[in-house]
Scaffold this motif. Structure first.
Motif, PDB file in Angstrom:
ATOM      1  N   PHE A 204       0.829  -1.201   0.000  1.00  0.00           N
ATOM      2  CA  PHE A 204       0.000   0.000   0.000  1.00  0.00           C
ATOM      3  C   PHE A 204       0.868   1.258   0.000  1.00  0.00           C
ATOM      4  N   VAL A 205       0.443   2.225  -0.821  1.00  0.00           N
ATOM      5  CA  VAL A 205       1.301   3.377  -1.081  1.00  0.00           C
ATOM      6  C   VAL A 205       0.743   4.676  -0.493  1.00  0.00           C
ATOM      7  N   PRO A 265       5.385  -7.697  -7.194  1.00  0.00           N
ATOM      8  CA  PRO A 265       4.973  -6.580  -6.341  1.00  0.00           C
ATOM      9  C   PRO A 265       3.824  -5.827  -7.004  1.00  0.00           C
ATOM     10  N   LEU A 266       2.817  -5.515  -6.224  1.00  0.00           N
ATOM     11  CA  LEU A 266       1.650  -4.778  -6.711  1.00  0.00           C
ATOM     12  C   LEU A 266       1.532  -3.497  -5.901  1.00  0.00           C
ATOM     13  N   TRP A 267       1.507  -2.365  -6.579  1.00  0.00           N
ATOM     14  CA  TRP A 267       1.356  -1.083  -5.892  1.00  0.00           C
ATOM     15  C   TRP A 267      -0.134  -0.812  -5.737  1.00  0.00           C
ATOM     16  N   ALA A 268      -0.602  -0.825  -4.497  1.00  0.00           N
ATOM     17  CA  ALA A 268      -2.015  -0.639  -4.186  1.00  0.00           C
ATOM     18  C   ALA A 268      -2.239   0.734  -3.573  1.00  0.00           C
ATOM     19  N   ALA A 279      -1.549  13.817  -9.694  1.00  0.00           N
ATOM     20  CA  ALA A 279      -2.478  12.679  -9.687  1.00  0.00           C
ATOM     21  C   ALA A 279      -1.793  11.370 -10.042  1.00  0.00           C
ATOM     22  N   THR A 280      -0.685  11.446 -10.761  1.00  0.00           N
ATOM     23  CA  THR A 280       0.015  10.228 -11.188  1.00  0.00           C
ATOM     24  C   THR A 280       1.296   9.976 -10.389  1.00  0.00           C
ATOM     25  N   LEU A 281       1.432  10.607  -9.230  1.00  0.00           N
ATOM     26  CA  LEU A 281       2.659  10.494  -8.432  1.00  0.00           C
ATOM     27  C   LEU A 281       3.061   9.043  -8.192  1.00  0.00           C
ATOM     28  N   TYR A 282       2.094   8.204  -7.796  1.00  0.00           N
ATOM     29  CA  TYR A 282       2.413   6.834  -7.412  1.00  0.00           C
ATOM     30  C   TYR A 282       2.420   5.875  -8.600  1.00  0.00           C
ATOM     31  N   ILE A 283       2.355   6.456  -9.788  1.00  0.00           N
ATOM     32  CA  ILE A 283       2.533   5.677 -11.008  1.00  0.00           C
ATOM     33  C   ILE A 283       3.867   6.073 -11.640  1.00  0.00           C
ATOM     34  N   ALA A 289       9.699  -3.072 -14.807  1.00  0.00           N
ATOM     35  CA  ALA A 289       9.116  -4.296 -15.357  1.00  0.00           C
ATOM     36  C   ALA A 289       8.813  -5.303 -14.254  1.00  0.00           C
ATOM     37  N   GLY A 290       7.747  -6.062 -14.462  1.00  0.00           N
ATOM     38  CA  GLY A 290       7.404  -7.119 -13.535  1.00  0.00           C
ATOM     39  C   GLY A 290       6.632  -6.651 -12.325  1.00  0.00           C
ATOM     40  N   THR A 291       5.980  -5.483 -12.431  1.00  0.00           N
ATOM     41  CA  THR A 291       5.162  -4.978 -11.336  1.00  0.00           C
ATOM     42  C   THR A 291       3.729  -4.774 -11.821  1.00  0.00           C
ATOM     43  N   VAL A 292       2.825  -4.613 -10.846  1.00  0.00           N
ATOM     44  CA  VAL A 292       1.423  -4.317 -11.131  1.00  0.00           C
ATOM     45  C   VAL A 292       1.088  -3.006 -10.437  1.00  0.00           C
ATOM     46  N   ASN A 293       0.333  -2.151 -11.119  1.00  0.00           N
ATOM     47  CA  ASN A 293      -0.174  -0.942 -10.483  1.00  0.00           C
ATOM     48  C   ASN A 293      -1.692  -0.990 -10.577  1.00  0.00           C
ATOM     49  N   THR A 294      -2.354  -1.088  -9.422  1.00  0.00           N
ATOM     50  CA  THR A 294      -3.809  -1.177  -9.420  1.00  0.00           C
ATOM     51  C   THR A 294      -4.391   0.193  -9.077  1.00  0.00           C
TER      52      THR A 294
END
Length: 369
Positions: A204-205, A265-268, A279-283, A289-294
């Motif tokens: 969680f971010v 790793p998934l950034w939630a 608005a896109t800071l946590y993106i 590579a090899g991560t998920v951003n939900t």
């Protein structure tokens, strides 16, 4: 199709939508997001379902049937939520097939009231959801509480794909990685096909920045205030560094040789809570590579319109991340207390949402009757 989102996925980041509802499904909105905005997965949680059920008429027909049958609210909530998850899984099945089962995933959470209960109960719930949804592209969400770590291992050992949720601390994340490796080793010993077992670890971010910023503002010194909005990205980058250590280990290489896939790793919680932040800071700051951003749809739209995704923004930031953590400690922020508070709050919020969901559903069943 957004060129910004194409660039992001071209960097090896999978975009998952942090939302689901019957209306989104029946309107074709999810299919459109898959087609037009690079969405390759969906996550849900009790808060999302509580919000979905309280709006519109999409659930009315099923509610009437459940009311006629006289089912209790516990059976009703699982009937409704698993229906949506199955539908979403079917929408995403082409993505699942095209990516050999890595993406195209839909997550459903175990009863959050079990987060601090025995692992045995959580495993029983995970088995029940796995059976009820009955789709190969489902993830069962299990919280990363100390009590649930053995459940993560056991579920994976039985071939259940797991989304480990509510991770805030680096120490707990390392424990999650250990639980994942042990689960895969047990699955291998049992003769299961490791290539069919997928897992992500949801770190969680934005909540991290919200909690730490509050403490920095209370401290109030120029040094403290200068650190606002920096802690969450630093924490996530150091989590990825911990992941890289495990992926480089001989233990993982043996599992990989047996067909296992990494626990990505998934950034939630990547929608910013502070409107002063981009608005896109946590993106933007968590690309590799090899991560998920939900993302919630609002953040997804911002990424499509504003994002600038060029190159890896995690590995080059390791040194800065360590410096940020040292500076936080220097000004008086207690990291261990922060992550403890965030986990407690996270569990409490999901339990409250689950209770709200049950209450709303009970009221809707009464009206439908």
């Amino acid at each position: 199709m957004s060129e910004n989102l194409k660039r992001l996925t071209g960097q090896g980041v999978s975009i998952w939508l942090d939302d689901i509802s019957r209306e989104r499904l029946r309107s074709g909105n999810l299919e459109a997001l898959v087609r037009d905005k690079q969405v390759t997965g969906v996550t849900s949680n009790p808060t999302i379902f509580a919000a979905a059920l309280s709006k519109g008429d999409a659930y009315d027909a099923q509610l009437r049937d459940l009311s006629v049958r006289g089912v209790d609210v516990g059976e009703a909530v699982r009937a409704i939520t698993t229906y949506d998850i199955r539908w979403a899984a079917d929408v995403l099945r082409p993505v699942f097939d095209a990516t050999d089962g890595v993406d195209g995933r839909v997550s459903i959470e175990v009863d959050p009231r079990l987060a601090t209960d025995t692992a045995e109960k959580t495993v029983a719930e995970a088995r029940a959801l796995w059976w009820l949804v009955n789709r190969p592209n489902v993830h069962i969400k299990i919280p990363a509480t100390v009590e649930s770590l053995p459940a993560i291992t056991q579920a994976l050992a039985e071939g259940i794909s797991v989304n480990v949720t509510l991770i805030f601390s680096l120490e707990r994340y390392r424990a999650v990685l250990e639980a994942w490796l042990t689960g895969l080793e047990q699955a291998k010993a049992a003769g299961l096909d490791l290539s069919k077992i997928e897992s992500v670890a949801s770190f969680f971010v934005s909540r991290f920045d919200t909690e730490i910023d509050k403490r920095l503002e209370k401290i109030g010194t120029p040094e403290a205030l200068a650190l606002r909005g920096k802690a969450a990205v630093a924490n996530a980058r150091l989590a990825f560094a911990a992941y890289e250590e495990v992926i480089a280990s001989e233990r993982w290489q043996a599992l990989k040789a047996a067909g296992a896939h990494p626990q990505r790793p998934l950034w939630a919680s990547t929608g910013v809570k502070n409107p002063d932040y981009p608005a896109t800071l946590y993106i933007d700051q968590l690309v590799t590579a090899g991560t998920v951003n939900t993302m919630p749809e609002k953040t997804l739209d911002a990424a499509a319109e504003q994002g600038s995704f060029v190159g890896d923004t995690i590995r080059p930031g390791y040194e800065e991340a360590w410096d940020t953590m040292a500076a936080l400690k220097q000004v008086g922020v207690d990291y261990d207390d922060v992550v403890r508070a965030l986990e407690d709050e996270g569990v409490e919020k999901f339990v409250a949402s689950w209770t709200e969901l049950l209450g709303t559903l009970e009221s809707e069943l009464d009206k439908a009757g």
